[in-house]
Write a protein that holds these residues in place. Structure first.
Motif: not given
Length: 164
Positions: A59, A62-63, A66, A78, A81-83
């Motif tokens: 995650t 992913a942040w 993004s 995203k 959602d990722n944050r």
């Protein structure tokens, strides 16, 4: 009379020695049991930590990704959602992680929060890649996670008695 006194002294010395030996043996056994219980508790959390740390890294990356996609004008949509997912895993990790991991997680989290305004507003004062600090923090975090998982509960402490 002298033989009786010598016998009494010998019996007393033998009793005191026996008592001291039994006390030392019991004390050592209690210490071994305490260390075995502490080690078992640390090992019990190891499987939970592996999954948690995997999800945490996924995650956080992913942040980061993004934010990188926004910088490249390829917004993946995203970020929120990722944050949000990263916040969840940061809190979860802080509950069971060791000091080194908690510190590294906190550093990455702060770096991500600091870089967001730079990404959104384009206010970077240098030509340097704005996410470099986050990437360095993620690398440090990975090292801390590997160290904690390789030596569960032994960071800064002694191994259990039977394993020296």
């Amino acid at each position: 009379m002298e033989a009786a006194l010598v016998g009494l002294a010998g019996t007393t010395v033998g009793a005191v020695t026996g008592f001291a030996g039994a006390w030392l043996a019991q004390r050592g056994q209690i210490r071994i049991q305490q260390e075995q219980r502490a080690h078992a508790e640390q090992v019990r959390w190891l499987d939970d930590k592996k999954g948690l740390y995997r999800d945490l890294l996924i995650t956080l990356y992913a942040w980061h990704n993004s934010l990188a996609s926004i910088l490249k004008d390829e917004d993946d949509g995203k970020l929120l959602d990722n944050r949000s997912a990263a916040y969840k895993w940061v809190v979860e990790a802080s509950l069971i992680a060791g000091d080194e991991v908690r510190s590294a997680v906190s550093d990455v989290h702060r770096a991500l929060l600091r870089v967001q305004p730079v990404v959104f507003e384009g206010t970077s004062t240098t030509d340097e890649w704005p996410l470099q600090g986050v990437e360095d923090g993620l690398s440090t975090l990975e090292d801390a996670l590997r160290a904690e998982l390789a030596m569960p509960g032994r960071v800064g402490s002694r191994p259990p008695l039977g394993r020296r």
